[in-house]
Design a protein around this motif. Structure first.
Motif, PDB file in Angstrom:
ATOM      1  N   UNK A  85       0.830  -1.209   0.000  1.00  0.00           N
ATOM      2  CA  UNK A  85       0.000   0.000   0.000  1.00  0.00           C
ATOM      3  C   UNK A  85       0.864   1.258   0.000  1.00  0.00           C
ATOM      4  N   UNK A  86       1.960   1.211   0.738  1.00  0.00           N
ATOM      5  CA  UNK A  86       2.821   2.400   0.737  1.00  0.00           C
ATOM      6  C   UNK A  86       3.472   2.610  -0.628  1.00  0.00           C
ATOM      7  N   UNK A  87       3.855   1.512  -1.281  1.00  0.00           N
ATOM      8  CA  UNK A  87       4.416   1.669  -2.626  1.00  0.00           C
ATOM      9  C   UNK A  87       3.340   2.170  -3.587  1.00  0.00           C
ATOM     10  N   UNK A  88       2.128   1.630  -3.471  1.00  0.00           N
ATOM     11  CA  UNK A  88       1.055   2.077  -4.368  1.00  0.00           C
ATOM     12  C   UNK A  88       0.794   3.576  -4.191  1.00  0.00           C
ATOM     13  N   UNK A  89       0.649   3.989  -2.925  1.00  0.00           N
ATOM     14  CA  UNK A  89       0.347   5.406  -2.637  1.00  0.00           C
ATOM     15  C   UNK A  89       1.424   6.302  -3.242  1.00  0.00           C
ATOM     16  N   UNK A  90       2.675   6.004  -2.906  1.00  0.00           N
ATOM     17  CA  UNK A  90       3.750   6.920  -3.359  1.00  0.00           C
ATOM     18  C   UNK A  90       4.007   6.787  -4.856  1.00  0.00           C
ATOM     19  N   UNK A  91       3.914   5.558  -5.414  1.00  0.00           N
ATOM     20  CA  UNK A  91       4.143   5.411  -6.863  1.00  0.00           C
ATOM     21  C   UNK A  91       3.100   6.192  -7.647  1.00  0.00           C
ATOM     22  N   UNK A  92       1.837   6.083  -7.223  1.00  0.00           N
ATOM     23  CA  UNK A  92       0.779   6.795  -7.942  1.00  0.00           C
ATOM     24  C   UNK A  92       1.014   8.301  -7.872  1.00  0.00           C
ATOM     25  N   UNK A  93       1.414   8.778  -6.692  1.00  0.00           N
ATOM     26  CA  UNK A  93       1.642  10.228  -6.543  1.00  0.00           C
ATOM     27  C   UNK A  93       2.877  10.676  -7.336  1.00  0.00           C
ATOM     28  N   UNK A 136      10.257  -3.379  11.120  1.00  0.00           N
ATOM     29  CA  UNK A 136       9.504  -2.488  10.213  1.00  0.00           C
ATOM     30  C   UNK A 136      10.110  -2.441   8.808  1.00  0.00           C
ATOM     31  N   UNK A 137      10.744  -3.562   8.422  1.00  0.00           N
ATOM     32  CA  UNK A 137      11.446  -3.531   7.130  1.00  0.00           C
ATOM     33  C   UNK A 137      10.488  -3.374   5.950  1.00  0.00           C
ATOM     34  N   UNK A 138       9.240  -3.835   6.096  1.00  0.00           N
ATOM     35  CA  UNK A 138       8.273  -3.747   4.987  1.00  0.00           C
ATOM     36  C   UNK A 138       8.003  -2.287   4.678  1.00  0.00           C
ATOM     37  N   UNK A 139       7.746  -1.567   5.724  1.00  0.00           N
ATOM     38  CA  UNK A 139       7.481  -0.125   5.606  1.00  0.00           C
ATOM     39  C   UNK A 139       8.737   0.591   5.085  1.00  0.00           C
ATOM     40  N   UNK A 140       9.888   0.200   5.654  1.00  0.00           N
ATOM     41  CA  UNK A 140      11.147   0.862   5.293  1.00  0.00           C
ATOM     42  C   UNK A 140      11.496   0.625   3.815  1.00  0.00           C
ATOM     43  N   UNK A 141      11.299  -0.612   3.342  1.00  0.00           N
ATOM     44  CA  UNK A 141      11.615  -0.908   1.935  1.00  0.00           C
ATOM     45  C   UNK A 141      10.727  -0.058   1.016  1.00  0.00           C
ATOM     46  N   UNK A 142       9.447   0.051   1.352  1.00  0.00           N
ATOM     47  CA  UNK A 142       8.551   0.889   0.539  1.00  0.00           C
ATOM     48  C   UNK A 142       9.072   2.328   0.510  1.00  0.00           C
ATOM     49  N   UNK A 143       9.438   2.853   1.679  1.00  0.00           N
ATOM     50  CA  UNK A 143       9.920   4.241   1.745  1.00  0.00           C
ATOM     51  C   UNK A 143      11.230   4.411   0.964  1.00  0.00           C
ATOM     52  N   UNK A 144      12.090   3.389   1.014  1.00  0.00           N
ATOM     53  CA  UNK A 144      13.355   3.492   0.265  1.00  0.00           C
ATOM     54  C   UNK A 144      13.067   3.567  -1.239  1.00  0.00           C
ATOM     55  N   UNK A 145      12.078   2.802  -1.712  1.00  0.00           N
ATOM     56  CA  UNK A 145      11.761   2.885  -3.153  1.00  0.00           C
ATOM     57  C   UNK A 145      11.223   4.283  -3.496  1.00  0.00           C
TER      58      UNK A 145
END
Ligand SMILES: NC(=O)c1ccc[n+]([C@@H]2O[C@H](COP(=O)([O-])OP(=O)(O)OC[C@H]3O[C@@H](n4cnc5c(N)ncnc54)[C@H](OP(=O)(O)O)[C@@H]3O)[C@@H](O)[C@H]2O)c1
Length: 318
Positions: A85-93, A136-145
């Motif tokens: 979801x974090x990747x979707x949110x930021x990728x779309x934006x 919290x690596x799932x969240x962190x990986x999304x933020x790194x992308x």
């Protein structure tokens, strides 16, 4: 870019703790063309909906303060949602901004993007130099992308896309639910309840020895406005105070602010977490921005906000 008080600024996540502070800061500076959508009006995970929102509204500037956020328990229970979801949110934006020619984009992440064992204080160059904190690596990986997506647009197209990584935040509209809150708002509520209960003792987790850094959320909003109004020459910047204190010192400061005169009991059978987490903020300082609100002042303001708003979260079970 030519920013003026009529520039259309889209703040994604404008109802959240961070987004609402950014909205107030921009309004206070006279920016009059702010736009925001709640998650029920615009689900940022939905690529088609985001694409059509951008072609209809054509923002000049985009600030991404929207994210699925949560503590260790939530991260462990929903790793797929935290990642996807974090990747979707930021990728779309990010991609809609790229495609509609948005020249300035501010991406907000967090200090959890840095490796678990990175040297302290954490520097921007420590990114991707070691394994992440597993909780919290799932969240962190999304933020790194997200950081890398902004960096790639800067590198390839020369647009001013910036990633700001705040340290622990606190302030108005924080989460005071004792089941899910961060340490600082949880302590405010615990000391307040203990004072109201006749200064009964307050029990806190751990030994009190870990060191942490805290930034008042309105200071972060000020940093975002600064990043908006100035051209940056690199992508990734830490935002913090550069100063930390022990959890025990924090507890004593909050106890004094709240006016609780009972005992503090430390339950050292509970985990302490990482011994120290401090940001190196020299890169942001060299760019011309520095935190202004000291911890004592910030806690006073936050407690005042808590007192004025506690009715709205009284129903939360503690
Ligand atoms: N709080 C901290 O201590 C802290 C520290 C460092 C970094 N940060 C960063 O700051 C950012 C914002 O955090 P916050 O504390 O302000 O979180 P928050 O209070 O939970 O706000 C998150 C916002 O994201 C929006 N959102 C979530 N999922 C969405 C979706 N699918 N579609 C549209 N909007 C969605 C929510 O909108 P609705 O309200 O409309 O549902 C909400 O306004 C995050 O990137 C976080 O990593 C926070």
């Amino acid at each position: 870019m030519n920013l003026n008080d009529k520039s259309k600024i889209y703040i994604a996540g404008h109802r959240g703790m961070v987004g609402s502070a950014i909205w107030r800061a921009l309004e206070a500076k006279g920016y009059s063309n702010l736009i925001g959508q709640t998650s029920s009006e615009l689900d940022l995970r939905d690529q088609e909906a985001v694409t059509s929102f951008f072609s209809e509204h054509k923002p000049d500037v985009v600030i991404d303060a929207a994210a699925r956020v949560g503590g260790i328990l939530a991260n462990n229970t929903y790793p797929y949602q935290f990642l996807m979801e974090n990747m979707q949110i930021q990728n779309n934006l990010i991609d809609s901004s790229f495609r509609t020619d948005v020249q300035k984009f501010i991406f907000l992440g967090s200090s959890c993007i840095y490796p678990k064992l990175a040297p302290q204080p954490l520097k921007e160059e420590h990114l991707l130099t070691g394994p992440l904190e597993p909780t919290n690596e799932w969240y962190a990986v999304a933020k790194i992308t997200g950081v890398k997506a902004c960096e790639s647009i800067r590198k390839q197209y020369g647009r001013d896309y910036i990633s700001l990584m705040p340290t622990n935040l606190y302030g108005p509209f924080d989460n005071f639910d004792l089941n899910t809150s961060h340490v600082l708002p949880a302590m405010i509520r615990k000391f307040h309840l203990a004072k109201e209960g006749g200064n009964v003792p307050v029990e806190l987790w751990g030994s009190g020895t870990p060191m942490r850094e805290f930034l008042y959320v309105e200071d972060l909003a000020d940093a975002v406005v600064f990043a908006l109004e100035n051209e940056f020459h690199d992508n990734l910047y830490n935002v913090g105070t550069g100063v930390d204190l022990t959890i025990k010192e924090l507890a004593e400061l909050i106890q004094k602010t709240v006016g609780h005169s009972g005992e503090i009991l430390w339950d050292s059978s509970k985990p302490d977490g990482t011994p120290r987490k401090l940001m190196d903020v020299s890169k942001m300082e060299n760019a011309g921005w520095k935190a202004k609100v000291g911890l004592e002042e910030g806690i006073k303001k936050t407690y005042q906000w808590f007192l004025e708003n506690q009715e709205s979260f009284k129903e939360v079970k503690i």
